[in-house]
Every structure is written in structure tokens, then in C-alpha cells.
Design a protein around this motif. Sequence first.
Motif, PDB file in Angstrom:
ATOM      1  N   PRO A  14      -0.939   0.116   5.403  1.00 49.95           N
ATOM      2  CA  PRO A  14      -1.717   0.386   4.568  1.00 49.95           C
ATOM      3  C   PRO A  14      -0.917   0.373   3.114  1.00 49.95           C
ATOM      4  O   PRO A  14      -1.301  -0.105   1.768  1.00 49.95           O
ATOM      5  CB  PRO A  14      -2.524   1.877   4.909  1.00 49.95           C
ATOM      6  N   LEU A  15       0.098   0.418   3.720  1.00 53.25           N
ATOM      7  CA  LEU A  15       1.121   1.004   2.027  1.00 53.25           C
ATOM      8  C   LEU A  15       2.396  -0.559   2.327  1.00 53.25           C
ATOM      9  O   LEU A  15       3.252  -1.071   1.467  1.00 53.25           O
ATOM     10  CB  LEU A  15       2.087   1.960   2.263  1.00 53.25           C
ATOM     11  N   MET A  16       1.966  -1.502   2.751  1.00 51.57           N
ATOM     12  CA  MET A  16       3.238  -3.069   3.216  1.00 51.57           C
ATOM     13  C   MET A  16       2.263  -4.159   2.650  1.00 51.57           C
ATOM     14  O   MET A  16       3.024  -5.424   3.037  1.00 51.57           O
ATOM     15  CB  MET A  16       3.189  -2.959   4.279  1.00 51.57           C
ATOM     16  N   GLU A  17       1.289  -4.040   2.237  1.00 54.48           N
ATOM     17  CA  GLU A  17       0.186  -4.872   1.944  1.00 54.48           C
ATOM     18  C   GLU A  17       0.915  -5.491   0.390  1.00 54.48           C
ATOM     19  O   GLU A  17       0.859  -5.145  -0.640  1.00 54.48           O
ATOM     20  CB  GLU A  17      -0.832  -5.154   1.982  1.00 54.48           C
ATOM     21  N   GLU A  18       0.789  -7.534   0.517  1.00 54.71           N
ATOM     22  CA  GLU A  18       1.533  -7.732  -0.685  1.00 54.71           C
ATOM     23  C   GLU A  18       0.408  -8.289  -1.979  1.00 54.71           C
ATOM     24  O   GLU A  18      -0.867  -8.398  -1.156  1.00 54.71           O
ATOM     25  CB  GLU A  18       2.496  -8.935  -0.236  1.00 54.71           C
ATOM     26  N   VAL A  19       0.862  -7.752  -3.344  1.00 51.67           N
ATOM     27  CA  VAL A  19      -0.160  -8.382  -3.934  1.00 51.67           C
ATOM     28  C   VAL A  19      -0.518 -10.000  -4.560  1.00 51.67           C
ATOM     29  O   VAL A  19       1.333 -10.041  -4.562  1.00 51.67           O
ATOM     30  CB  VAL A  19      -0.155  -7.666  -5.137  1.00 51.67           C
ATOM     31  N   LYS A  20      -0.531 -10.759  -4.392  1.00 49.54           N
ATOM     32  CA  LYS A  20      -0.535 -12.154  -4.209  1.00 49.54           C
ATOM     33  C   LYS A  20      -1.431 -12.443  -5.765  1.00 49.54           C
ATOM     34  O   LYS A  20      -2.533 -12.378  -6.229  1.00 49.54           O
ATOM     35  CB  LYS A  20      -1.862 -12.901  -2.938  1.00 49.54           C
ATOM     36  N   VAL A 111      -1.199   1.589  -6.731  1.00 51.85           N
ATOM     37  CA  VAL A 111       0.224   2.516  -8.214  1.00 51.85           C
ATOM     38  C   VAL A 111       0.337   1.143  -8.837  1.00 51.85           C
ATOM     39  O   VAL A 111       0.644   1.728  -9.987  1.00 51.85           O
ATOM     40  CB  VAL A 111       0.805   3.557  -7.111  1.00 51.85           C
ATOM     41  N   ALA A 112       1.489   0.797  -8.445  1.00 48.33           N
ATOM     42  CA  ALA A 112       2.068  -0.268  -9.095  1.00 48.33           C
ATOM     43  C   ALA A 112       1.566  -1.356  -9.758  1.00 48.33           C
ATOM     44  O   ALA A 112       1.735  -1.080 -11.356  1.00 48.33           O
ATOM     45  CB  ALA A 112       2.752  -1.211  -7.992  1.00 48.33           C
ATOM     46  N   MET A 117      -1.151  -2.229 -15.777  1.00 45.87           N
ATOM     47  CA  MET A 117      -1.573  -3.189 -16.988  1.00 45.87           C
ATOM     48  C   MET A 117      -2.073  -1.178 -17.577  1.00 45.87           C
ATOM     49  O   MET A 117      -2.215  -1.178 -18.295  1.00 45.87           O
ATOM     50  CB  MET A 117      -2.772  -2.977 -15.664  1.00 45.87           C
ATOM     51  N   SER A 118      -0.496  -0.879 -17.799  1.00 39.50           N
ATOM     52  CA  SER A 118      -1.652   0.829 -19.116  1.00 39.50           C
ATOM     53  C   SER A 118      -0.347   0.173 -20.025  1.00 39.50           C
ATOM     54  O   SER A 118      -0.226  -0.530 -20.152  1.00 39.50           O
ATOM     55  CB  SER A 118      -0.072   1.760 -17.995  1.00 39.50           C
ATOM     56  N   LYS A 125       7.510  -0.755 -16.928  1.00 38.36           N
ATOM     57  CA  LYS A 125       8.737  -1.419 -16.740  1.00 38.36           C
ATOM     58  C   LYS A 125       9.166  -0.839 -15.340  1.00 38.36           C
ATOM     59  O   LYS A 125       9.823  -0.889 -14.890  1.00 38.36           O
ATOM     60  CB  LYS A 125       9.679  -0.389 -17.829  1.00 38.36           C
ATOM     61  N   CYS A 126       8.125   0.901 -14.868  1.00 37.61           N
ATOM     62  CA  CYS A 126       9.206   1.769 -14.595  1.00 37.61           C
ATOM     63  C   CYS A 126       7.616   1.009 -13.083  1.00 37.61           C
ATOM     64  O   CYS A 126       7.872   1.891 -11.634  1.00 37.61           O
ATOM     65  CB  CYS A 126       8.519   2.782 -14.058  1.00 37.61           C
ATOM     66  N   ALA A 127       7.070  -0.515 -13.056  1.00 39.23           N
ATOM     67  CA  ALA A 127       5.917  -0.120 -12.162  1.00 39.23           C
ATOM     68  C   ALA A 127       6.940  -0.621 -10.992  1.00 39.23           C
ATOM     69  O   ALA A 127       6.314  -0.054  -9.470  1.00 39.23           O
ATOM     70  CB  ALA A 127       5.049  -1.003 -12.356  1.00 39.23           C
ATOM     71  N   PRO A 128       7.570  -1.223 -10.444  1.00 40.31           N
ATOM     72  CA  PRO A 128       8.313  -1.736  -9.608  1.00 40.31           C
ATOM     73  C   PRO A 128       8.768   0.132  -9.001  1.00 40.31           C
ATOM     74  O   PRO A 128       8.567   0.197  -7.810  1.00 40.31           O
ATOM     75  CB  PRO A 128       9.367  -2.808  -9.765  1.00 40.31           C
TER      76      PRO A 128
END
Length: 493
Positions: A14-20, A111-112, A117-118, A125-128
Motif C-alpha cells: 500500500p505504501l509503494m505506489e508512485e504518484v504519476k 501524506v507527501a 499542497m499546504s 519543503k518537507c514533503a519528501p
Amino acid sequence: MESVEQLDMEVMTPLMEEVKGDESSDDDLDKEQQPHGITFTQTLLHLLKGNIGTGLLGLPLALRNAGIVLGPVCLVIMGVVCVHCMHILVTCSHQLSERLKRSTLGYSNTVAVAMEMSSSQCLRKCAPFGRQLVDFFLVLTQLGFCSVYFVFLAENIKQVVEGHSTNTTTVVPMAFNSNSSEGRDDSSPLGEPAVSVTTGLDQRLYILFLLPFLILLSFIRDLRNMATLCAAANLCMAISLVLIFTYILSDVGDPRRLPYVSTWSKFPFFFGTAIFAFEGIGVVLPLENQMRESRRFQQALNIGMAIVIVLYVSLATLGYLHFGDDIKGSITLNLPHDSWSNLLVKVLYSFGVFVSFAVQFFVPAEILVPVVCKRVSEPWKHLADLLTRALLTVLTCVVAVLVPRLDLVISLVGAVSSSALALVFPPLVELVAMPTRPSPLLILKDVSIAGLGFLGFLTGTYVTVGEIIYPDNQGQTRLHDGRNWTTPIAPPP
């Protein structure tokens, strides 16, 4: 059948999906019209599979650390809060996907993206780091599950192999213990319970014997090759639970003999074990994304988790009532060796846990192995893959050898990592992902849930680590609480 096998692998990633980022809404699949998605019933079954494991068997001991009245009440409250956090995660994932015109997001990407978008520049900056932090806790949780499996398998195999031929003698607790379930002996000093001396191998040796087999199991890269074994494992675990309920219902003890509320110093152990049991938040988004009628997922989640909560409370309460203060880290360890059905429970559930090791190990391996392999040249990639998997398995084995107490390993994993994934991240994501300023009531609710998770993390980790390092305040080899140790302690010279 093939789609279900594929989902089994999807559920564990579930946590290994890439955002395309280059995908548009026109390219997204309309989940409401997925002809090959999973049905409502299949979704329920996968929700049950994702939440029922070794944590369930440790809940009766969790109630001992909370009390026969306070324990079930808190277990229901924690279950409701965890389900609410699952709903939060699904809602936030949908909102972020729609705002970005992207495909569905996994946990770490939710989460990222929420941080990206915050309105806060610091959060952007801390998203990664947010994505990496979630992945870290996922790896920590899954490897923790694997350590629990080592201890669980060793304890149950030891009982099956040695239980039927064990010669026992009554001694005082200053000597030697191996999972005694004897009652109190008034002749022992301070009224301590009598224990049994067993003449078998140390449990740590059983853990080491399991290591080569589990290393071979960790080499499996495609879970679809284990479809038949996984189905058999699920059936074995279901049969075991039926036999356990049949046994404990044969003699339900008087609740008046048990403490209604335990001491507050033991409550963090309850929290760690209980939150460990609610281990299914990672499967929520993949199931929702694969469901044929995704609009019904909220209903499926409520029904599935209601069944889970009822099962948890029932087994925890009935198990504690039946065995009382003699309850151990897994209820299977309390089952006597006087019938074939009790031995069958341990064999069947151990088989299910053995197969589940490969499933739980899949996630950390798929996250860490590519990181290692990309740093070596092509001819060495296969060897690096195998060595990384073997070393990760050895790492979980080392933890099991160093902390061979099932209750402590479960409590530690639950407090350290499960609390973060289940209670801390979802409410914080909801606050960050809100397109408008959240209301004071929403802020109070989310901060309270995250604060509860963080408090459980601190107190649960503190008391569990303290119990691991100093199992007795006096520094003696006396058994903690008279009955909690699940491995022998050598007597002082």
C-alpha cells in the motif's frame, strides 16, 4: 482467481505506489465502472485478512494489563478511533486526487501530496521527508511483525514438540520457568505461583532452527506463486480460531475473581498490544482502489471492522476469563496438551503464521531491495537481492533472540510503529489537506487523536524498553508478575 491473487500482492504494497504527475483525469480509470474490480464480499474478506493475525491471540493478555472491565471498553474505543482514522485516510486520498487530477494515491503519497499542497512553505519543503517517514514506519512495522512471527513460531513449536513428553516438578519461581500455567502454591515463599521445570531446548534455539527456512521463504518475489499456500494458511487459521473459541467457551470463569481495572503502570502494555492488533490500516487504500463499486467501500469498511472489533473483544474477554492471570503472550500457549484438538490449533495456526511471514516480509523487501540493487553493477544485482533479503530476515531473527517474549515484542512494535500509522498520521494529514481553514472542533478532534497516538508511542515504548532491559526492578531473576515470562531464565549461580 487471478485477480484475487493479484490483489493479495497489492494489499501488501500500500505504501509503494508512485504518484504519476503527468497523468490527467482523462487517463484515470473510473472505478465505478471497473468490470474486473473486486466485489463487496471480497473486500470484506480482505479487510478481515488484513486485521486478523498474531495480534488477535495476544489480546487476552492485553486485557490483563487493563482490567476485565476497563480492557474491553478501551478496546472498543480504540477500534472505533482506528476505523475513523481509516475513513480519514480514504477521504483525504480522494480529495487530493481530485484536486490534482491524478490517479488514486497510496498512504505515503497521500501524506507527501498533502504536505506539497499546504500553505506552509516549511511543510512543502518537507514533503519528501513525509513520504520517507511513512515508508520508514511501514518497514519498521512489517519487520516487527516478522520478529513477532519468529517468537510465536518458536514458542508454539516448542510446546508441540516437547509438551507431550515434558516432565514437570513444582518449584518456587526463583528457579526456572517455561510457560507455566500452574496455580498458586501456598508453600512457596510470598505466595508466589508454582511453576514447572521443563527439560527441553531453550526457545532461542528453536528461533535459530527456524532461520534457514524463513530465509528461503523470504526469497519469494512474487506472492502469486503462493496463492494456494495462502489460501490453505487462511483456512488453517480460521479452523484454529473456531477450536480456540470452542475450548474457552467450555468453561467461562467468574469475572469477579479478576481485577476490574489494572494499575496504570501496566496500561501502556495494553495500548501497545491493542494497537498492534489493529494492523490493517495499510490495506485500506489498495482495497478501496480495487473495489468494483468504490462508493460502497465505506459500508464495507464499517461492516468489516465491526466484525473485527467484535471478534477482538470476544476472544480477549473470554480468553482472559477462562485462563485468568495465567494468560500468556498468545492464547495458544495456554492450551493444554491433553487433547489432539489443542495440539492441532498450535500446528494449524503456526502453519498460517509461517506462510504469512512471506507476505509480511514482501513490503520491506520491495522497498529496501531496489535501493541496494541500484548501487551495484548488473552482474551482482541478483546476489545483492538475495543477500539483502537474507540480512533482513537475520535482523528480525536477532530481535527475536534478544527479546524472546512474545508480549513484549508485540507491545514494542505496536507502540513504536503501529501507533504512528494508525493514529498519528491520518488526523494530521486531514488538517494539512484541508483546502480551507479547519474549524476549531475539527482541530480539537484531530489533535486529540494524534496526541493519544503520540502519548501511547512514548509511554508504550518507555515501559516496554524498560521491561526488556530491567525485567525486574530488583534486578533478580524472579519471573515478572509470576507468570509472564515465556522463556526460561537460568537460575543464579
